[in-house]
Design a protein around this motif. Structure first.
Motif, short mmCIF file in Angstrom:
data_model
loop_
_atom_site.label_atom_id
_atom_site.label_comp_id
_atom_site.label_asym_id
_atom_site.label_seq_id
_atom_site.Cartn_x
_atom_site.Cartn_y
_atom_site.Cartn_z
N GLN A 9 -27.97 6.22 -27.48
CA GLN A 9 -27.14 5.28 -26.73
C GLN A 9 -25.95 5.98 -26.07
N MET A 10 -25.71 7.25 -26.43
CA MET A 10 -24.63 8.02 -25.82
C MET A 10 -25.11 8.85 -24.61
N ILE A 11 -26.38 9.18 -24.58
CA ILE A 11 -26.89 10.12 -23.58
C ILE A 11 -26.72 9.64 -22.13
N PRO A 12 -26.75 8.32 -21.82
CA PRO A 12 -26.56 7.91 -20.42
C PRO A 12 -25.22 8.34 -19.84
N ALA A 13 -24.22 8.56 -20.69
CA ALA A 13 -22.89 8.93 -20.20
C ALA A 13 -22.87 10.30 -19.54
N PHE A 14 -23.94 11.08 -19.67
CA PHE A 14 -23.95 12.45 -19.15
C PHE A 14 -24.74 12.59 -17.84
N PHE A 15 -25.24 11.47 -17.30
CA PHE A 15 -26.04 11.53 -16.07
C PHE A 15 -25.36 10.78 -14.94
N LYS A 16 -25.68 11.18 -13.73
CA LYS A 16 -25.10 10.56 -12.54
C LYS A 16 -25.59 9.11 -12.42
N PRO A 17 -24.69 8.19 -12.09
CA PRO A 17 -25.08 6.77 -11.94
C PRO A 17 -26.14 6.61 -10.84
N GLY A 18 -27.15 5.81 -11.11
CA GLY A 18 -28.18 5.53 -10.12
C GLY A 18 -29.24 6.59 -10.00
N LYS A 19 -29.04 7.73 -10.64
CA LYS A 19 -30.01 8.82 -10.55
C LYS A 19 -30.97 8.85 -11.73
N VAL A 20 -30.50 8.41 -12.88
CA VAL A 20 -31.30 8.46 -14.11
C VAL A 20 -31.19 7.12 -14.84
N VAL A 56 -27.92 17.53 -27.41
CA VAL A 56 -29.16 17.25 -26.68
C VAL A 56 -29.01 17.71 -25.23
N VAL A 57 -27.86 17.43 -24.63
CA VAL A 57 -27.61 17.87 -23.25
C VAL A 57 -27.67 19.40 -23.16
N LEU A 58 -27.09 20.07 -24.17
CA LEU A 58 -27.15 21.53 -24.21
C LEU A 58 -28.59 22.00 -24.28
N GLY A 59 -29.41 21.30 -25.06
CA GLY A 59 -30.83 21.65 -25.15
C GLY A 59 -31.54 21.46 -23.83
N ILE A 60 -31.18 20.41 -23.08
CA ILE A 60 -31.76 20.18 -21.75
C ILE A 60 -31.42 21.33 -20.82
N GLN A 61 -30.16 21.76 -20.90
CA GLN A 61 -29.72 22.87 -20.06
C GLN A 61 -30.43 24.17 -20.43
N GLU A 119 -29.25 16.40 -12.43
CA GLU A 119 -28.68 15.05 -12.39
C GLU A 119 -27.57 14.85 -13.42
N LEU A 120 -27.19 15.91 -14.14
CA LEU A 120 -26.08 15.80 -15.09
C LEU A 120 -24.76 15.67 -14.36
N ASN A 121 -23.82 14.92 -14.96
CA ASN A 121 -22.52 14.72 -14.33
C ASN A 121 -21.47 15.63 -14.95
N SER A 122 -20.22 15.38 -14.63
CA SER A 122 -19.12 16.25 -15.08
C SER A 122 -18.90 16.19 -16.58
#
Length: 776
Positions: free
Chosen positions: A547-558, A727-732, A741-744
């Motif tokens: 439920q936290m992972i959406p905060a790391f992606f660009k809106p409307g892209k993922v 998880v984001v680090l693992g994606i990278q 599509e990751l954000n800031s």
């Protein structure tokens, strides 16, 4: 030789006869009659007399049965008077009458008796309660029990057994799930007893365990399939609540037990009861909401806060006040959307019961049909139920019984709660009142066609009511057979064999016209398949990385579609059609993230061995995803918070993480090694600081939380956010295309240097329950 022998025997017998006769004659005095009289004094019968009265009216209670077990019985006359034969004046008399509480009264030397009986709705220390071993006096039962005797013909016929208990048993907390027909209630005895297992009391019906567990969420938002809704309350004679049933049912009864006894013959004469009921359901009073003018002003303020100028706001079609404008007619209504959703309705109920029998067998047969229309339009529930109970006397010592039942529910539903696009009640409260139900042309003429979703992207509640289809079909067959052989007065042998089969089927159809789209057609979808460490936790302070992972992606892209569920396994996820749902929605280029282990390693029907069936199942899922041009990603499960004496993490997950690594390598699939990163992260925190990342809170931190929370598997919001960063680090590291599509927020993260907890802020919602999710 033979003749000599018999002559000798005759002489001996004759001599004995003369000797005996002479002896008797010598003992009879002269002058006494030669007739001898032998007599035996019989024990004198003793009786108890008295009167049985109704405690409420003080009038005599007729037809009440009194008995000394195994000795005698009597029935009171029209004035409540009785005369009962007893073996002694120290006996105990059992008293029972229809509509009254049973009593046990010791005589203690009394010759007369006067007893006032309470009706069976009153709780008394002298009453007889139904226990697994049979009916017993409450004062002879060591467990703390309460009971509710039902008089089915005067009950709310649309009620369910669990909701019916609300406010009737001390210590039993009954919280209704919703106002939907058949939804029932959550039951809780004496608060929360466990942080790591279920808090539900055990349900026992006619001495058989009744499966009332929830095996996954409904497809229909916030709907709950209630097994107890299949039971007609008019079929129930008695409900006994045992506050602590561990001594009766072992660990299954640790949260208490609710023992339900269904109807059976109480007398040998044939009795036929038929009832037909009708009721009226009133729609709730409309909540006060803004009228069209107020809403338009409010909308203007919102648009202005988003940066629109006054000229831009005035140019919007719904802000135009010129009657000559083509859009004027479409945006000048004052619709009460709540009236389009709610309505008054009726309910009907029919019930037939036949009881009777003889001294060999007694039976009870019942059938019922109920149809209850909801107060939300196009919602209703229909139920058909049938039950047959019988008891047999094969011999004086050998008896048996059978209980058979079948129930079928069919319910038309709509999404409930905060389903902001498809719940008619929610949409009716937020929909702009200046819009109309039907399409309108420039002259203001209404079309019979329902209006589409509006310019603000809000669904049409009437389209949801009329066009959206959602129904639940649920049936269950239950059968039990039992035998009892009485070896002696104090020892008997019992056996019971039962079978239960049920099936739930749900269908849902959401039309495109009139209802806002709930997917991003051009967005990349990330489908999450996992357990409680991934799921969108619905009860704070628990949280998960999914439920936290959406905060790391660009809106409307993922778009993140989280299909994880607490307690899930690879086998269970597939068996419950969750994987099939993902396949039906996926498109080429979408992702499937797979994280399972915590429950797969547990013994049971869903167990998978790490190096064989677990690997093979992962391989099968990877193959199926690739057939659909999806990108499968294996995520190794994070460790539990389990430190050794040196401050290092102890592996409690066995070979499963390594099995996932080997499968990813063998199948050339992407891998996010959350297991390895979590070890670094936890050890960076250390044993003491790591509690802040997990659900560790003292008692009374939240409303209704009576016990300390100590969960070393599931995360607080802070911990879940740190895991999401891993998880984001693992994606990278895996260099997946979705990295673009990751954000800031997705800055490079080092698990060895976690974020400072003192800088973390997350306002928690009010906690109403402290039920820990499955998985530990």
């Amino acid at each position: 030789m033979e003749s000599i022998y018999w002559r000798s025997m005759k002489v001996v017998l004759a001599s004995l006869l003369v000797l005996t006769t002479g002896t008797l004659s010598a003992q009879v005095p002269k002058g006494v009659n030669d007739t001898i009289t032998i007599s035996r004094e019989l024990t004198k019968s003793i009786f108890v007399t008295g009167k049985i009265t109704d405690a409420a009216t003080n009038k005599g209670a007729s037809g009440v049965r009194l008995q000394v077990e195994g000795f005698s019985a009597a029935i009171t006359d029209s004035n409540g008077l009785f005369r009962l034969k007893v073996p002694s004046y120290e006996s105990t008399i059992f008293i029972n009458g229809e509509g009254y509480n049973d009593r046990e009264v010791p005589l203690k030397g009394r010759h007369t008796l006067a007893v006032a009986l309470l009706d069976d709705s009153h709780e008394s220390f002298n009453e007889v309660v139904t226990m697994p071993m049979g009916r017993q006096s409450k004062k002879s039962v060591t467990a703390l029990v309460g009971q509710y005797n039902l008089t089915g013909w005067s009950l709310n016929t649309a009620e369910t057994p669990d909701a019916l208990l609300q406010g009737r048993i001390a210590g039993l907390n009954v919280t209704r799930r919703s106002g939907s027909p058949g939804a029932g209630a959550n039951l809780l005895l004496r608060g929360y007893n466990s942080l790591y297992a279920t808090n539900k009391p055990l349900i026992v019906i006619d001495n058989m365990l009744y499966d009332a567990n929830d095996y996954g969420q409904s497809l229909i938002a916030n709907n709950y399939t209630n097994p107890l809704a299949l039971i007609d309350v008019k079929d129930i004679d008695n409900i006994t609540v045992v506050k602590d049933a561990s001594s009766l049912y072992g660990s299954k009864g640790a949260n208490g037990a609710i023992i339900i006894t269904t109807a059976r013959a109480k007398e040998l004469a044939t009795r036929i009861d038929f009832g037909a009921y009708t009721g009226f359901n009133f729609a709730p009073k409309s909540l006060p909401v803004m009228q069209a003018g107020d809403y338009r002003t409010y909308l203007s303020d919102i648009l202005q806060s988003q940066g629109m100028s006054s000229a831009q706001i005035a140019a919007q079609p719904y802000m135009n006040d010129d009657p000559a404008n083509a859009d004027y007619a479409s945006y000048h209504f004052n619709t009460d959307w709540q009236k389009e959703v709610f309505k008054n309705s009726v309910s009907n109920n029919y019930f037939l019961k036949v009881t009777g029998g003889d001294n060999i067998a007694t039976y009870g047969l019942s059938m019922g049909f109920m149809k209850n229309q909801g107060v939300v339009r196009s919602t209703d529930i229909s139920r058909f139920n049938m039950r047959f109970n019988a008891e047999f006397n094969f011999s004086k010592r050998f008896t048996g019984f059978t209980n058979l039942s079948f129930g079928y529910n069919e319910q038309n539903l709509k999404d409930q709660g905060i389903a902001n696009k498809t719940s008619p009640v929610f949409v009716a409260l937020v929909k702009a009142p200046f819009l109309n139900v039907h399409e309108v042309n420039s002259q203001g003429i209404e079309s019979p066609n329902l209006a589409d979703r509006d310019i603000l992207g809000i669904s049409n509640p009437s389209a949801i009511i009329e066009k959206m289809l959602a129904y639940n079909k649920y049936y269950r067959f239950y059968g039990a057979f039992g035998f009892k052989y009485e070896i002696n007065k104090n020892l008997s042998a019992n056996t019971i064999l039962g079978v239960m089969y049920d099936k739930v089927r749900e269908n849902i159809f959401v039309p495109s016209k009139g209802i806002a789209k709930d997917t991003l057609s051009n967005a990349i979808a990330i489908f999450l398949a996992g357990n409680s460490t991934v799921v969108d936790q619905d009860r704070e302070p628990w949280a998960a990385w999914g439920q936290m992972i959406p905060a790391f992606f660009k809106p409307g892209k993922v778009a993140v579609a989280n299909y994880a569920e607490s307690g899930e396994t690879l086998k269970g996820f597939k068996a419950e059609k969750r994987l099939e749902k993902i396949w039906s929605m996926a498109k080429p280029g979408d992702y499937l993230f797979i994280e399972f282990t915590h429950n797969d390693q547990k013994p049971g029907g869903n167990y998978l061995e790490a190096n064989t069936t677990y690997k093979q199942t992962l391989t099968d899922w990877i193959t199926e995803a690739r057939k659909r041009d999806m990108i499968p990603v294996l995520v190794t499960s994070m460790h539990r918070r389990n430190f050794d004496s040196t401050g290092h993490i102890i592996n409690t997950l066995g070979d499963y993480p390594e099995a996932a690594r080997q499968t990813a390598k063998a199948e050339n699939a992407a891998l996010v090694d959350l297991n390895a990163m979590s070890k670094i992260l936890y050890e960076a925190w250390g044993s003491e600081q790591s509690v802040k990342a997990f659900v560790h809170y003292p008692a009374h931190t939240f409303p209704g939380q009576d016990q300390e929370l100590k969960d070393n598997t599931h995360f607080s919001t802070y911990g879940a956010f740190q895991l999401a960063k891993c998880v984001v680090l693992g994606i990278q590291k895996a260099k997946l295309p979705i990295t673009n599509e990751l954000n800031s927020n997705a800055v490079k993260f080092d698990p060895a240097v976690p974020d400072d907890f003192s800088k973390w802020y997350w306002p928690l919602s009010p906690l109403t329950q402290a039920t820990k999710p499955d998985g530990n």
